[in-house]
Motif scaffolding. Structure first.
Motif, PDB file in Angstrom:
ATOM      1  N   CYS A  34       0.840  -1.191   0.000  1.00  0.00           N
ATOM      2  CA  CYS A  34       0.000   0.000   0.000  1.00  0.00           C
ATOM      3  C   CYS A  34       0.882   1.250   0.000  1.00  0.00           C
ATOM      4  CB  CYS A  34      -0.918   0.001   1.210  1.00  0.00           C
ATOM      5  SG  CYS A  34      -2.110  -1.360   1.218  1.00  0.00           S
ATOM      6  N   LYS A  35       0.290   2.356  -0.375  1.00  0.00           N
ATOM      7  CA  LYS A  35       1.062   3.594  -0.523  1.00  0.00           C
ATOM      8  C   LYS A  35       1.681   4.053   0.783  1.00  0.00           C
ATOM      9  CE  LYS A  35      -3.043   6.492   0.147  1.00  0.00           C
ATOM     10  NZ  LYS A  35      -3.929   7.493  -0.457  1.00  0.00           N
ATOM     11  N   GLU A  36       1.059   3.706   1.913  1.00  0.00           N
ATOM     12  CA  GLU A  36       1.586   4.168   3.199  1.00  0.00           C
ATOM     13  C   GLU A  36       2.800   3.378   3.664  1.00  0.00           C
ATOM     14  OE1 GLU A  36      -1.560   3.150   2.810  1.00  0.00           O
ATOM     15  OE2 GLU A  36      -2.804   4.964   2.964  1.00  0.00           O
ATOM     16  N   ASP A  37       3.082   2.248   2.999  1.00  0.00           N
ATOM     17  CA  ASP A  37       4.072   1.325   3.545  1.00  0.00           C
ATOM     18  C   ASP A  37       5.521   1.646   3.160  1.00  0.00           C
ATOM     19  OD1 ASP A  37       2.094  -0.135   4.794  1.00  0.00           O
ATOM     20  OD2 ASP A  37       1.807  -1.478   3.088  1.00  0.00           O
ATOM     21  N   ILE A  38       5.739   2.142   1.964  1.00  0.00           N
ATOM     22  CA  ILE A  38       7.116   2.366   1.499  1.00  0.00           C
ATOM     23  C   ILE A  38       7.679   3.653   2.087  1.00  0.00           C
ATOM     24  CG2 ILE A  38       8.546   2.879  -0.508  1.00  0.00           C
ATOM     25  CD1 ILE A  38       6.984   0.971  -2.119  1.00  0.00           C
ATOM     26  N   LEU A  39       8.859   3.546   2.685  1.00  0.00           N
ATOM     27  CA  LEU A  39       9.543   4.726   3.212  1.00  0.00           C
ATOM     28  C   LEU A  39      10.399   5.379   2.133  1.00  0.00           C
ATOM     29  CD1 LEU A  39      10.690   3.471   6.733  1.00  0.00           C
ATOM     30  CD2 LEU A  39       8.516   4.489   6.050  1.00  0.00           C
ATOM     31  N   PHE A  40      11.236   4.561   1.477  1.00  0.00           N
ATOM     32  CA  PHE A  40      12.071   5.053   0.385  1.00  0.00           C
ATOM     33  C   PHE A  40      12.763   3.855  -0.245  1.00  0.00           C
ATOM     34  CE2 PHE A  40      14.435   5.283   4.337  1.00  0.00           C
ATOM     35  CZ  PHE A  40      15.670   4.746   4.039  1.00  0.00           C
ATOM     36  N   CYS A  41      13.633   4.111  -1.175  1.00  0.00           N
ATOM     37  CA  CYS A  41      14.371   3.068  -1.877  1.00  0.00           C
ATOM     38  C   CYS A  41      15.863   3.375  -1.794  1.00  0.00           C
ATOM     39  CB  CYS A  41      13.912   3.000  -3.337  1.00  0.00           C
ATOM     40  SG  CYS A  41      14.806   1.799  -4.354  1.00  0.00           S
ATOM     41  N   VAL A  42      16.677   2.327  -1.716  1.00  0.00           N
ATOM     42  CA  VAL A  42      18.136   2.468  -1.726  1.00  0.00           C
ATOM     43  C   VAL A  42      18.682   1.746  -2.944  1.00  0.00           C
ATOM     44  CG1 VAL A  42      20.290   2.025  -0.496  1.00  0.00           C
ATOM     45  CG2 VAL A  42      18.215   2.574   0.795  1.00  0.00           C
TER      46      VAL A  42
END
Length: 388
Positions: free
Chosen positions: A144-152
């Motif tokens: 869901c959209k709320e779950d991802i913090l960021f990407c490395v």
């Protein structure tokens, strides 16, 4: 608990949130996106590009940070994003309010009482987020959209940088919130390649994971990996969280098994006086350490062995906890339990737990002497092949 310092200059979207006392957190706005399956194309989030040193610079193979004098950019980003989610009520509970005690005895096992904790959160995560389709099809992921913090991901510039709200690169690590945290800052680290989730652990992927630990540069930060033949998902994912104090296994004496930091660049030791037989790999060479441990894990994976990993000391130490095949009987320990940290769902269990009980639980899934000796020989052979 871990602290957050203000980051100024190039990244103004990391701003202080005075409403939280746990740490000086920063708010980062999230790009709204729909649920997606398997294919990450078009998804936008903040991307942390890891620096790529120029040729002749040995920072890639060594650890670029020597002290925690100032908070790293990745550490600030991770904590600010996590606290932003916490302030919005997206976690199921406030893990910082849970009662913690040290169990009486010689090992100083740590226990936490969390009556809101879901002991099956990993199984739920694998069932609801990670799914395996038919073999001829690609892996499937629902977030869901709320779950991802960021990407490395690996960048092309020499220095690391954050690009706000941009397209997710084709290869990288998704940092995903865990709504049932075991400790402060608990997240999932989900490697993906060409917009799909891998089903095996390779050197490049593991090197990226260990580089995250180095880049965070916070001794409170630990990364965990559970490999069990009872898991309901074939997908590879890691977990990470912050622990204010060393885990019990981290402070125990060790017995050298292979090499030393001067001649081979990597040292393998056996953890002494511990009920669960374990090895620890130590090196100041990031690439060598990651390559050796990755190949060992790949070999264990190919033999359907149950084991856990704990990455600590800002990536300089990796603990390997092998386990006997009792996982189908419900005897498998999580990586933090292998490290000596246990969460209890009921107050009666929390109040009654004893060191003797924990010792028996650990010993019941530990390898026998012959199997452990074979594992040590395997690790030495792989280290010898890759480092000499």
């Amino acid at each position: 608990m871990a602290s957050v310092t203000q980051v100024d200059g190039e990244y103004p979207f990391l701003k202080q949130n005075p409403g939280l006392e746990q740490s000086k957190c920063h708010k980062v706005a999230f790009t709204v996106f729909s649920q997606f399956l398997g294919n990450f194309l078009g998804v936008r989030t903040h991307v942390y590009w890891l620096g790529s040193p120029t040729e002749g610079n040995d920072a890639y193979v060594s650890f670029p940070f020597t002290a925690e004098e100032t908070q790293s950019l990745l550490d600030a980003l991770l904590l600010s994003q996590w606290e932003d989610h916490a302030s919005k009520g997206l976690l199921k509970y406030d893990v910082t309010t849970c009662e913690i005690k040290v169990v009486s005895g010689e090992k100083n096992f740590v226990t936490q009482l969390n009556e809101n904790w879901n002991p099956n959160f990993l199984q739920n995560f694998e069932n609801n987020v990670l799914q395996t389709l038919e073999p001829i099809k690609s892996s499937c992921i629902k977030i869901c959209k709320e779950d991802i913090l960021f990407c490395v991901a690996h960048g092309e510039k020499e220095s690391s940088e954050i690009i706000p709200s941009t397209i997710v690169p084709k290869d990288g690590i998704l940092i995903v919130i865990n709504a049932n945290p075991v400790e402060y800052g608990h997240v999932f680290l989900m490697p993906y390649k060409i917009h799909q989730l891998p089903q095996s652990l390779d050197k490049k992927m593991f090197g990226l994971i260990t580089q995250i630990a180095v880049e965070v540069n916070n001794c409170a930060f630990r990364i965990f990996f559970n490999h069990s033949d009872s898991t309901c998902s074939d997908q590879i994912y890691f977990q990470a969280s912050y622990f204010a104090n060393p885990l019990p296994v981290e402070v125990l004496p060790t017995v050298p098994v292979y090499g030393d930091l001067l001649t081979t660049g990597i040292c393998i030791c056996e953890v002494a006086h511990y009920p669960l037989k374990a090895l620890v790999f130590i090196s100041k060479n990031l690439k060598a350490l990651a390559d050796v441990v990755a190949e060992i894990c790949s070999t264990l994976h190919n033999h359907d062995a149950a084991f856990n990993l704990l990455i600590s000391d800002c990536g300089a130490k990796i603990f390997l906890f092998p386990q006997v095949h009792k996982v189908l009987m419900g005897c498998h320990l999580s990586a933090w339990e292998c490290g000596g940290y246990f969460v209890y769902h009921t107050k009666s269990d929390f109040d009654s737990v004893s060191e003797v009980e924990i010792l028996k639980r650990m010993a019941s899934i530990s390898l026998d002497d012959d199997s452990f000796q074979a594992l040590k020989q395997l690790c030495c052979n792989i280290a010898n092949k890759l480092t000499l």
